[in-house]
Write a protein that holds these residues in place. Structure first.
Motif, mmCIF file in Angstrom:
data_model
loop_
_atom_site.group_PDB
_atom_site.id
_atom_site.type_symbol
_atom_site.label_atom_id
_atom_site.label_comp_id
_atom_site.label_asym_id
_atom_site.label_seq_id
_atom_site.Cartn_x
_atom_site.Cartn_y
_atom_site.Cartn_z
ATOM 1 N N ALA A 1 99.551 68.155 54.535
ATOM 2 C CA ALA A 1 98.414 67.288 54.854
ATOM 3 C C ALA A 1 97.567 67.934 55.941
ATOM 4 C CB ALA A 1 98.899 65.922 55.319
ATOM 5 N N VAL A 2 96.258 67.712 55.834
ATOM 6 C CA VAL A 2 95.322 68.105 56.880
ATOM 7 C C VAL A 2 94.724 66.822 57.442
ATOM 8 C CG1 VAL A 2 93.412 68.456 55.222
ATOM 9 C CG2 VAL A 2 93.300 69.510 57.488
ATOM 10 N N VAL A 3 94.572 66.778 58.747
ATOM 11 C CA VAL A 3 93.991 65.612 59.406
ATOM 12 C C VAL A 3 92.823 66.063 60.271
ATOM 13 C CG1 VAL A 3 95.603 65.675 61.373
ATOM 14 C CG2 VAL A 3 94.496 63.519 60.739
ATOM 15 N N SER A 4 91.794 65.221 60.301
ATOM 16 C CA SER A 4 90.630 65.510 61.119
ATOM 17 C C SER A 4 89.991 64.209 61.578
ATOM 18 C CB SER A 4 89.613 66.332 60.316
ATOM 19 O OG SER A 4 88.528 66.714 61.135
ATOM 20 N N PRO B 1 103.975 59.084 66.322
ATOM 21 C CA PRO B 1 103.593 57.689 66.569
ATOM 22 C C PRO B 1 103.111 57.022 65.283
ATOM 23 C CG PRO B 1 101.851 59.157 67.273
ATOM 24 C CD PRO B 1 103.000 60.030 66.865
ATOM 25 N N SER B 2 103.196 55.722 65.237
ATOM 26 C CA SER B 2 102.680 54.978 64.091
ATOM 27 C C SER B 2 101.164 55.018 64.101
ATOM 28 C CB SER B 2 103.143 53.519 64.147
ATOM 29 O OG SER B 2 104.528 53.448 63.917
ATOM 30 N N ALA B 3 100.609 55.254 62.922
ATOM 31 C CA ALA B 3 99.159 55.278 62.760
ATOM 32 C C ALA B 3 98.843 55.056 61.291
ATOM 33 C CB ALA B 3 98.579 56.606 63.233
ATOM 34 N N THR B 4 97.601 54.713 61.030
ATOM 35 C CA THR B 4 97.128 54.528 59.658
ATOM 36 C C THR B 4 95.938 55.438 59.428
ATOM 37 O OG1 THR B 4 97.865 52.230 59.654
ATOM 38 C CG2 THR B 4 96.260 52.862 57.976
ATOM 39 N N PHE B 5 95.993 56.167 58.337
ATOM 40 C CA PHE B 5 94.917 57.084 57.953
ATOM 41 C C PHE B 5 94.196 56.511 56.743
ATOM 42 C CE2 PHE B 5 98.553 59.545 59.472
ATOM 43 C CZ PHE B 5 97.988 60.243 60.527
ATOM 44 N N LYS B 6 93.014 57.021 56.488
ATOM 45 C CA LYS B 6 92.281 56.740 55.258
ATOM 46 C C LYS B 6 92.240 58.046 54.467
ATOM 47 C CE LYS B 6 90.305 52.722 56.769
ATOM 48 N NZ LYS B 6 90.725 51.460 56.291
ATOM 49 N N GLY C 1 90.709 71.242 46.951
ATOM 50 C CA GLY C 1 92.005 70.771 47.426
ATOM 51 C C GLY C 1 92.370 69.356 47.041
ATOM 52 N N MET C 2 91.468 68.626 46.408
ATOM 53 C CA MET C 2 91.741 67.246 46.013
ATOM 54 C C MET C 2 92.973 67.206 45.116
ATOM 55 S SD MET C 2 90.729 63.972 46.059
ATOM 56 C CE MET C 2 88.995 63.807 46.400
ATOM 57 N N GLY C 3 93.956 66.390 45.511
ATOM 58 C CA GLY C 3 95.174 66.254 44.731
ATOM 59 C C GLY C 3 96.227 67.314 45.007
ATOM 60 N N LYS C 4 95.861 68.331 45.787
ATOM 61 C CA LYS C 4 96.818 69.392 46.111
ATOM 62 C C LYS C 4 97.482 69.157 47.459
ATOM 63 C CE LYS C 4 94.400 72.783 43.342
ATOM 64 N NZ LYS C 4 93.576 73.987 43.353
ATOM 65 N N ILE C 5 96.684 68.720 48.423
ATOM 66 C CA ILE C 5 97.191 68.333 49.741
ATOM 67 C C ILE C 5 96.485 67.035 50.137
ATOM 68 C CG2 ILE C 5 97.653 70.730 50.401
ATOM 69 C CD1 ILE C 5 95.274 70.607 52.296
ATOM 70 N N HIS C 6 97.026 66.351 51.118
ATOM 71 C CA HIS C 6 96.392 65.132 51.628
ATOM 72 C C HIS C 6 95.283 65.515 52.603
ATOM 73 C CE1 HIS C 6 99.209 62.169 50.015
ATOM 74 N NE2 HIS C 6 100.181 63.027 50.310
ATOM 75 N N PHE C 7 94.117 64.905 52.448
ATOM 76 C CA PHE C 7 92.999 65.066 53.376
ATOM 77 C C PHE C 7 92.874 63.742 54.126
ATOM 78 C CE2 PHE C 7 92.300 68.533 50.560
ATOM 79 C CZ PHE C 7 91.502 69.448 51.226
ATOM 80 N N LEU C 8 93.456 63.689 55.327
ATOM 81 C CA LEU C 8 93.588 62.450 56.071
ATOM 82 C C LEU C 8 92.451 62.263 57.071
ATOM 83 C CD1 LEU C 8 97.396 62.770 56.862
ATOM 84 C CD2 LEU C 8 96.328 61.550 54.936
ATOM 85 N N SER C 9 91.821 61.111 56.983
ATOM 86 C CA SER C 9 90.776 60.743 57.929
ATOM 87 C C SER C 9 91.397 59.974 59.090
ATOM 88 C CB SER C 9 89.730 59.867 57.228
ATOM 89 O OG SER C 9 88.883 59.258 58.180
ATOM 90 N N ASP C 10 91.319 60.562 60.271
ATOM 91 C CA ASP C 10 91.697 59.886 61.513
ATOM 92 C C ASP C 10 90.373 59.472 62.166
ATOM 93 O OD1 ASP C 10 93.122 58.962 63.734
ATOM 94 O OD2 ASP C 10 93.254 60.956 64.640
ATOM 95 N N TRP C 11 89.629 58.658 61.460
ATOM 96 C CA TRP C 11 88.236 58.337 61.751
ATOM 97 C C TRP C 11 87.967 57.878 63.175
ATOM 98 C CZ3 TRP C 11 87.119 53.289 63.046
ATOM 99 C CH2 TRP C 11 88.134 52.364 62.786
#
Length: 161
Positions: free
Chosen positions: A73-76, A10-15, A92-102
């Motif tokens: 990417a990891v999402v939380s 689904p469409s979504a926006t992460f920070k 992990g900064m810059g190695k994988i995406h750390f996505l905020s699904d706030w």
């Protein structure tokens, strides 16, 4: 309804907090035309997430990418600042995406939300991993218990690639 293999994300926006500051990333930007391993954790800095799940993906990053994967990417369901601090603390900064699904928008759309109020965490994401190819789920591995990271672990994903 829970997302399934063959479904489009689904469409979504992460920070995401990057070395250059906070950015917004959409599912389209992250997944269109790419093969991406996405894994979700119930909470940044929580024991299983920090001691088992995330380290496996960081340690196996190069092996995963060498198998035709473009990104990881990891999402939380955590805020941007917590995810940024976790990225920094884990190396992990810059190695994988750390996505905020706030606000858990993406997690709810996937049908993978879980109420962990009994453990004082509130609404969170189930622990899972998936392989996404051009926005379409190709494999999906959902843990039975949020305290386990076996079927969604990096080693299991490597076996599927």
């Amino acid at each position: 309804m829970t997302i399934a293999v063959g479904d489009k994300l689904p469409s979504a926006t992460f920070k995401e907090k990057t070395a250059d500051g906070p950015v917004e990333l959409t599912t389209e930007q992250l997944f269109a035309g790419k093969k991406v391993v996405l894994f979700a954790v119930p909470g940044a800095f929580t024991p299983t997430c920090s001691l088992n799940h995330l380290p496996g993906y960081l340690e196996n990053r190069d092996a995963i990418l060498s198998r035709g994967v473009d990104d990881i990417a990891v999402v939380s369901v955590n805020d941007l600042h917590v995810m940024g601090a976790w990225a920094t603390a884990s190396g992990g900064m810059g190695k994988i995406h750390f996505l905020s699904d706030w606000d858990a928008d993406f997690t709810k759309k996937l049908g993978l939300d879980i109420d962990l109020s009994a453990g004082t965490l509130g609404l969170r994401s189930k622990r899972y991993s998936m392989l996404v190819d051009d926005g379409v789920v190709k494999s999906l591995n959902i843990e039975d218990s949020p305290g386990q990271a076996t079927v969604s672990a990096a080693a299991a994903m490597l076996d599927q690639l």
